[in-house]
Design a protein around this motif. Sequence first.
Motif, PDB file in Angstrom:
ATOM      1  N   ALA A 182       0.842  -1.199   0.000  1.00  0.00           N
ATOM      2  CA  ALA A 182       0.000   0.000   0.000  1.00  0.00           C
ATOM      3  C   ALA A 182       0.876   1.247   0.000  1.00  0.00           C
ATOM      4  CB  ALA A 182      -0.929  -0.001   1.208  1.00  0.00           C
ATOM      5  N   PHE A 183       1.965   1.199   0.742  1.00  0.00           N
ATOM      6  CA  PHE A 183       3.095   2.108   0.595  1.00  0.00           C
ATOM      7  C   PHE A 183       4.324   1.319   1.025  1.00  0.00           C
ATOM      8  CE2 PHE A 183       1.615   2.952   4.922  1.00  0.00           C
ATOM      9  CZ  PHE A 183       2.788   2.953   5.676  1.00  0.00           C
ATOM     10  N   VAL A 184       5.498   1.824   0.696  1.00  0.00           N
ATOM     11  CA  VAL A 184       6.724   1.073   0.972  1.00  0.00           C
ATOM     12  C   VAL A 184       7.778   1.996   1.559  1.00  0.00           C
ATOM     13  CG1 VAL A 184       6.279  -0.697  -0.774  1.00  0.00           C
ATOM     14  CG2 VAL A 184       7.521   1.377  -1.419  1.00  0.00           C
ATOM     15  N   THR A 185       8.857   1.400   2.092  1.00  0.00           N
ATOM     16  CA  THR A 185       9.884   2.207   2.755  1.00  0.00           C
ATOM     17  C   THR A 185      11.181   2.255   1.959  1.00  0.00           C
ATOM     18  OG1 THR A 185      10.520   0.293   4.097  1.00  0.00           O
ATOM     19  CG2 THR A 185       8.911   1.821   5.048  1.00  0.00           C
ATOM     20  N   THR A 186      11.088   2.020   0.677  1.00  0.00           N
ATOM     21  CA  THR A 186      12.206   2.222  -0.231  1.00  0.00           C
ATOM     22  C   THR A 186      11.634   2.700  -1.560  1.00  0.00           C
ATOM     23  OG1 THR A 186      14.251   1.231  -1.080  1.00  0.00           O
ATOM     24  CG2 THR A 186      12.267  -0.138  -1.167  1.00  0.00           C
ATOM     25  N   LYS A 187      12.482   2.955  -2.516  1.00  0.00           N
ATOM     26  CA  LYS A 187      12.033   3.397  -3.837  1.00  0.00           C
ATOM     27  C   LYS A 187      12.079   2.191  -4.760  1.00  0.00           C
ATOM     28  CE  LYS A 187      12.870   6.951  -7.343  1.00  0.00           C
ATOM     29  NZ  LYS A 187      13.749   8.069  -7.760  1.00  0.00           N
ATOM     30  N   THR A 188      10.961   1.531  -4.937  1.00  0.00           N
ATOM     31  CA  THR A 188      10.943   0.243  -5.627  1.00  0.00           C
ATOM     32  C   THR A 188      11.260   0.343  -7.109  1.00  0.00           C
ATOM     33  OG1 THR A 188       8.551   0.493  -5.872  1.00  0.00           O
ATOM     34  CG2 THR A 188       9.333  -0.874  -4.045  1.00  0.00           C
ATOM     35  N   GLU A 189      11.102   1.505  -7.703  1.00  0.00           N
ATOM     36  CA  GLU A 189      11.364   1.645  -9.135  1.00  0.00           C
ATOM     37  C   GLU A 189      12.857   1.598  -9.451  1.00  0.00           C
ATOM     38  OE1 GLU A 189       7.651   3.074  -7.740  1.00  0.00           O
ATOM     39  OE2 GLU A 189       9.611   3.964  -7.325  1.00  0.00           O
ATOM     40  N   SER A 190      13.677   1.911  -8.463  1.00  0.00           N
ATOM     41  CA  SER A 190      15.125   1.948  -8.638  1.00  0.00           C
ATOM     42  C   SER A 190      15.750   0.634  -8.202  1.00  0.00           C
ATOM     43  CB  SER A 190      15.715   3.093  -7.795  1.00  0.00           C
ATOM     44  OG  SER A 190      17.087   2.913  -7.572  1.00  0.00           O
ATOM     45  N   ALA A 191      16.558   0.023  -9.049  1.00  0.00           N
ATOM     46  CA  ALA A 191      17.228  -1.227  -8.668  1.00  0.00           C
ATOM     47  C   ALA A 191      18.161  -0.996  -7.489  1.00  0.00           C
ATOM     48  CB  ALA A 191      18.006  -1.790  -9.853  1.00  0.00           C
ATOM     49  N   PHE A 192      18.845   0.144  -7.445  1.00  0.00           N
ATOM     50  CA  PHE A 192      19.749   0.448  -6.330  1.00  0.00           C
ATOM     51  C   PHE A 192      18.984   0.457  -5.017  1.00  0.00           C
ATOM     52  CE2 PHE A 192      21.404   3.676  -3.403  1.00  0.00           C
ATOM     53  CZ  PHE A 192      22.654   3.146  -3.140  1.00  0.00           C
ATOM     54  N   TYR A 193      17.902   1.210  -4.951  1.00  0.00           N
ATOM     55  CA  TYR A 193      17.097   1.273  -3.733  1.00  0.00           C
ATOM     56  C   TYR A 193      16.469  -0.085  -3.419  1.00  0.00           C
ATOM     57  CZ  TYR A 193      17.141   6.351  -2.998  1.00  0.00           C
ATOM     58  OH  TYR A 193      17.519   7.641  -2.722  1.00  0.00           O
ATOM     59  N   ALA A 194      15.876  -0.707  -4.429  1.00  0.00           N
ATOM     60  CA  ALA A 194      15.098  -1.924  -4.205  1.00  0.00           C
ATOM     61  C   ALA A 194      15.949  -3.082  -3.711  1.00  0.00           C
ATOM     62  CB  ALA A 194      14.362  -2.319  -5.487  1.00  0.00           C
ATOM     63  N   LEU A 195      17.176  -3.201  -4.210  1.00  0.00           N
ATOM     64  CA  LEU A 195      18.000  -4.352  -3.872  1.00  0.00           C
ATOM     65  C   LEU A 195      18.714  -4.199  -2.540  1.00  0.00           C
ATOM     66  CD1 LEU A 195      19.428  -5.156  -7.408  1.00  0.00           C
ATOM     67  CD2 LEU A 195      17.700  -6.442  -6.139  1.00  0.00           C
ATOM     68  N   ILE A 196      19.073  -2.974  -2.149  1.00  0.00           N
ATOM     69  CA  ILE A 196      19.738  -2.793  -0.856  1.00  0.00           C
ATOM     70  C   ILE A 196      18.796  -2.230   0.203  1.00  0.00           C
ATOM     71  CG2 ILE A 196      21.943  -2.431  -2.030  1.00  0.00           C
ATOM     72  CD1 ILE A 196      21.773   0.514  -1.078  1.00  0.00           C
TER      73      ILE A 196
END
Length: 314
Positions: A182-196
């Motif tokens: 519903a909301f998230v605590t990282t930026k899921t569109e970015s591989a850098f943000y999403a993976l770390i």
Amino acid sequence: MLNNKVNYYQVTQGVWGMKTLFVNIYMVANRKGIADGWVLIDAGLPGYSSKIIRMAEALFGEGAKPEAIILTHGHFDHTGSLSELLKHWDVPVYAHPLELPYLTGRSSYPPADPTVGGGLMSWLSWSYPTKPIDLGDKIQALDTSGDITELPEWKTIHTPGHSPGHVSLFFKLNATLIAGDAFVTTKTESAFYALIFAQKLSGPPKYLTTDWAAAAQSVRKLYQLEPRTVATGHGYTMRGKELQTELKNLADNFEDIAIPANGRYVQVPAMADADGVEYVPPLMVSTKFNLAAIALVSVTIGYFAVREVQKRFL
């Protein structure tokens, strides 16, 4: 190949999480004690069933299995290890009634929109699975009152937008919220943000959100609960003053912060009912050209990434 190490973390008393590459699963114990059972929330990406089982046994003892599995929604990254887990654990699976068509083989989800978000995870989303899975008689509808028989002190909350039957879970006593996507605590569109799991409180993953008006209402509904600890589908736990400030900002400014300026579902949402998807807005001409460019870029990046892996490890 996945390694055998199991890394999990405590969210709050009686709640633990584990990252499966770029998405979380959670285990929630009844407050009365571990012996009284626990529930698995979501099933992560494919290939993680053995790690999930080992996490369960580390927390609850050898041979431990959940009383039930609850799905916040049925997207591929939240159900990927489900079929393997159900071979090991004979337990019911619950989802909101509006999510059942995608879990019983009746309807595909709307296609992803890789033109929104601007990062590699968005660009690759044209390839993400949207076809339904069929859980047969394992899947059951959640009680729409919010009650959970296997987890009586928690409530489910219908939070559509990212998917029609998306739910979040809330434990009022200590204001713990499992928000799903519903909301998230990282930026899921970015591989850098999403993976770390670099921290950034954000709206739902843009590339798979198909009803932005509903998504905005869902975030505001969750903000009104005044959560003190939040665990989301993507990103690490947030709590305290930082959470309250960031969530208020997202709720107050959702249209500016979370909703893309343009995109397939921005002006007109996909529409669904209890039988699945009824309507998907058509691609605009400019979007078709964007999709072709994105597919070319993502395939090129993927090719060179594979070459680099081969040079380093093969």
